[in-house]
Design an enzyme around this catalytic site. Structure first.
Site, short mmCIF file in Angstrom:
data_model
loop_
_atom_site.label_atom_id
_atom_site.label_comp_id
_atom_site.label_asym_id
_atom_site.label_seq_id
_atom_site.Cartn_x
_atom_site.Cartn_y
_atom_site.Cartn_z
CG PHE A 153 -6.12 32.00 -17.77
CD1 PHE A 153 -5.32 32.38 -16.70
CD2 PHE A 153 -5.50 31.44 -18.89
CE1 PHE A 153 -3.94 32.19 -16.73
CE2 PHE A 153 -4.13 31.25 -18.93
CZ PHE A 153 -3.35 31.63 -17.85
CE LYS A 177 -16.04 31.64 -23.60
NZ LYS A 177 -15.20 31.07 -22.52
CD GLU A 180 -13.16 27.63 -20.54
OE1 GLU A 180 -12.99 28.85 -20.79
OE2 GLU A 180 -13.03 26.75 -21.41
CB SER A 230 -3.82 30.56 -27.17
OG SER A 230 -4.98 29.85 -27.56
CB CYS A 285 -0.60 38.88 -23.64
SG CYS A 285 -1.20 40.50 -23.18
CD GLU A 385 1.70 32.83 -25.29
OE1 GLU A 385 0.80 32.14 -25.78
OE2 GLU A 385 1.52 34.00 -24.92
P1 NAD Z 1 -7.35 30.36 -24.76
O1 NAD Z 1 -7.10 30.62 -26.20
O2 NAD Z 1 -7.22 28.99 -24.25
O3 NAD Z 1 -8.84 30.85 -24.35
C1 NAD Z 1 -9.32 32.13 -24.69
C2 NAD Z 1 -10.82 32.06 -24.84
O4 NAD Z 1 -11.14 31.18 -25.90
C3 NAD Z 1 -11.53 31.55 -23.59
O5 NAD Z 1 -12.70 32.29 -23.39
C4 NAD Z 1 -11.81 30.10 -23.94
O6 NAD Z 1 -12.99 29.62 -23.32
C5 NAD Z 1 -12.00 30.15 -25.44
N1 NAD Z 1 -11.59 28.89 -26.09
C6 NAD Z 1 -10.64 28.02 -25.68
N2 NAD Z 1 -10.53 26.99 -26.54
C7 NAD Z 1 -11.43 27.21 -27.52
C8 NAD Z 1 -11.78 26.49 -28.70
N3 NAD Z 1 -11.19 25.35 -29.04
N4 NAD Z 1 -12.74 27.02 -29.48
C9 NAD Z 1 -13.34 28.17 -29.16
N5 NAD Z 1 -13.05 28.89 -28.06
C10 NAD Z 1 -12.09 28.42 -27.24
O7 NAD Z 1 -6.39 31.37 -23.95
P2 NAD Z 1 -6.13 31.41 -22.38
O8 NAD Z 1 -5.29 30.25 -22.00
O9 NAD Z 1 -7.38 31.67 -21.64
O10 NAD Z 1 -5.27 32.76 -22.29
C11 NAD Z 1 -3.87 32.79 -22.46
C12 NAD Z 1 -3.51 33.17 -23.88
O11 NAD Z 1 -4.07 34.45 -24.19
C13 NAD Z 1 -2.02 33.34 -24.08
O12 NAD Z 1 -1.67 32.80 -25.33
C14 NAD Z 1 -1.81 34.85 -24.06
O13 NAD Z 1 -0.68 35.32 -24.75
C15 NAD Z 1 -3.07 35.30 -24.74
N6 NAD Z 1 -3.36 36.69 -24.43
C16 NAD Z 1 -3.12 37.61 -25.41
C17 NAD Z 1 -3.34 38.94 -25.15
C18 NAD Z 1 -3.11 39.97 -26.21
O14 NAD Z 1 -3.46 41.10 -25.99
N7 NAD Z 1 -2.53 39.63 -27.34
C19 NAD Z 1 -3.83 39.34 -23.90
C20 NAD Z 1 -4.07 38.37 -22.93
C21 NAD Z 1 -3.82 37.05 -23.21
#
Ligand code: NAD
Length: 500
Positions: A153, A177, A180, A230, A285, A385
């Site tokens: 997000f 994808k 959401e 994450s 991030c 985090e």
């Molecule tokens: P998230 O892991 O909750 O979601 C990321 C994606 O995974 C979304 O598209 C979501 O729909 C999907 N997802 C969520 N739960 C899932 C599950 N149980 N099974 C399969 N898919 C699932 O992350 P977020 O809250 O959207 O984003 C924030 C996180 O992203 C933070 O931890 C941040 O550090 C990380 N991030 C990392 C970088 C990097 O370059 N390392 C860059 C941006 C964000």
């Protein structure tokens, strides 16, 4: 309150016409109002979209000349540049970050599109004439087929743009994808690709949650997956995707440290800590969440940070705010819960964001900038985090103690050292176990022609995003050994071919 707008998948350049079995609400985080209702794709819908993408790749895009592909990339670059304010407004409306910050993320994404415009040069192979007598050797790189991008997000436009232009430039079809929580920016950017002349089906957007992600990770026609999110989900995506035979790059969470040595300019270091700690409400991030002060500068540095925090305006991102809300009410509440956890663990709550004032209408998801001092490595405000506007100050006695702390952390996305000592900076860049390092630069996001990626729990897989690593990720290498037969190649010889 207005009726929430329906947001749906984009398949073959058009909005999906089916009826979703499940939907999910989308909010304006600055007002707390539900503005959208998002269709969540079933596994069957994802399968249909993959079929469309596979046909578009096999029958058209994968066969098209580099010259024609490049024309589409240039056209896309122009459209994105012309419409970046529109995209930024969509980001602010669903993510909450302030408009200037939203525009900044589109601009960084645009730079990857510009990088991808150079694809003819990037895909140029090598040629060795007469490697062995009258035998030539050359290398080519070919597209993979259908690839998937799954994004978080916090950068609804930039993170997809890290991958999509490079994947498309390399000749692949892409199914994306998005998160959401803020899905509209990706739909808007996908429409620009269609306007730029990308054939229908080469890029499709499916919205959804775990069901859609699992369908992408297990479908035999998806050849590669680029994930950002994450750490627990990144690990899951990496393990599931690779178990199903795909190449996967899964970028995970972070805890980024800023090490400030006693010789640093403390005013500049305080500016940097505030900007990198609270920009985008700490939902980056590459945000700095742990400030490591090498004594005796701790008191002075904390005082300078507090002074600057007093000047920050928190509010609706479309107004004159420095910092916007958090993305959802649940996330705001979770971040706020760390303020109690930190206090109970014995850290000093120097600035309490719950006491802040917010320039916004309605019931937005706000928490003002928060500062903890005297944080210890075993406290949850340090180990977790938090992903919010909470900056923790840890005090150490020496450079070595600071380095040890950073290297012991399971994350390794970004880090920065602030110092005027070139020798110390040089040691740090060599000794620190982190993928992206800043020297007096608090958010060292690499430019598009370098690659973005962390170490340890911040990245699963071995290829970073964009730059030449992105081109390698989205292509397969092939080496051709060729000879045009002449009499010198005659004769029987069952031995392993030798070069001469
Ligand atoms: P998230 O892991 O909750 O979601 C990321 C994606 O995974 C979304 O598209 C979501 O729909 C999907 N997802 C969520 N739960 C899932 C599950 N149980 N099974 C399969 N898919 C699932 O992350 P977020 O809250 O959207 O984003 C924030 C996180 O992203 C933070 O931890 C941040 O550090 C990380 N991030 C990392 C970088 C990097 O370059 N390392 C860059 C941006 C964000």
């Amino acid at each position: 309150m207005s009726t929430p707008t329906r947001i749906t998948h984009l398949v073959a350049g058009r909005p999906w016409e089916g009826t979703a079995e499940r939907t999910s609400p989308v909010y304006n985080p600055a007002t707390g109002e539900q503005t959208g209702v998002l269709d969540l794709a079933s596994a069957a819908t994802v399968g249909e979209v993959i079929d469309v993408a596979k046909r578009a790749w096999a029958q058209e895009w994968g066969q098209l000349s580099l010259a024609r592909r490049t024309q589409v990339l240039f056209a896309f670059r122009e459209l994105l540049n012309a419409r970046k304010e529109e995209i930024a407004a969509l980001i602010t409306a669903e993510h909450g970050k302030v408009l200037s910050d939203a525009l900044g993320e589109v601009t960084r994404g645009l730079e990857v599109a510009e990088f991808a415009c150079g694809i003819p040069l990037l895909l140029k192979g090598g040629f060795t004439e007469n490697a062995s007598t009258k035998i030539d050797v050359y290398s080519i790189r070919q597209s993979l087929g259908v690839v998937a991008v799954i994004s978080p997000f916090n950068f609804p436009a930039m993170v997809p743009l890290w991958f999509v232009p490079v994947a498309i430039a390399c000749g692949n079809a892409v199914v994306i994808k998005p998160s959401e929580k803020d899905p509209s920016a990706v739909n808007a950017v996908a429409r620009l690709w269609t306007e730029a002349g990308l054939p229908d089906g080469v890029l499709s957007v499916v919205h959804g949650d775990k069901e859609a992600v699992d369908a992408l990770l297990t479908h035999p026609d998806v050849k590669a997956v680029s994930f950002v999110g994450s750490t627990p989900i990144a690990r899951y995506v990496y393990e599931t995707g690779t178990a199903h035979g795909k190449r996967v790059q899964a970028l995970g969470g972070a805890k980024n440290h800023m090490l400030v040595l006693p010789d640093a300019d403390l005013d500049l270091a305080a500016d940097a800590a505030v900007n990198a700690g609270f920009g985008s409400a700490g939902e980056r991030c590459m945000a700095i969440s742990a400030l490591v002060a090498v004594e005796p500068i701790g008191d002075e540095l904390v005082a300078k940070i507090v002074d600057r925090m007093g000047k920050l305006r928190t509010g609706d991102g479309t107004r004159d705010s420095d910092m916007g809300p958090l993305v959802t009410r649940q996330h705001r509440d979770k971040v706020a819960s760390y303020l109690d956890a930190g206090t109970e663990a014995g850290a000093t709550l120097v600035v309490d964001g719950r006491a802040g004032e917010f320039d916004a209408d309605g019931d937005g998801f706000f928490l003002a900038p928060t500062l903890f001092d005297n944080v210890l490595p075993n406290m949850s405000i340090y180990t977790d985090e938090i992903f919010g506007p909470v900056l923790s100050v840890l005090r150490v006695k020496s450079y070595d103690e600071g380095l040890e702390l950073i290297n012991a952390n399971p994350y390794g996305n970004g880090t920065a050292i602030f110092t005027n000592d070139g020798g110390a900076a040089r040691r740090f860049q060599s000794e620190v176990e982190v993928g992206m390092v800043g020297v007096n630069v608090p958010i060292p996001v690499p430019v598009s022609y370098y690659s973005f990626g962390g170490w340890k729990n911040s990245l699963f897989g071995d290829t970073h995003a964009h730059g030449i690593e992105g081109v390698h990720f989205f292509t397969r290498g092939k080496v051709v050994t060729s000879r045009w037969l002449d009499p010198s190649h005659g004769g029987l010889n069952l031995g392993f071919p030798q070069n001469d």
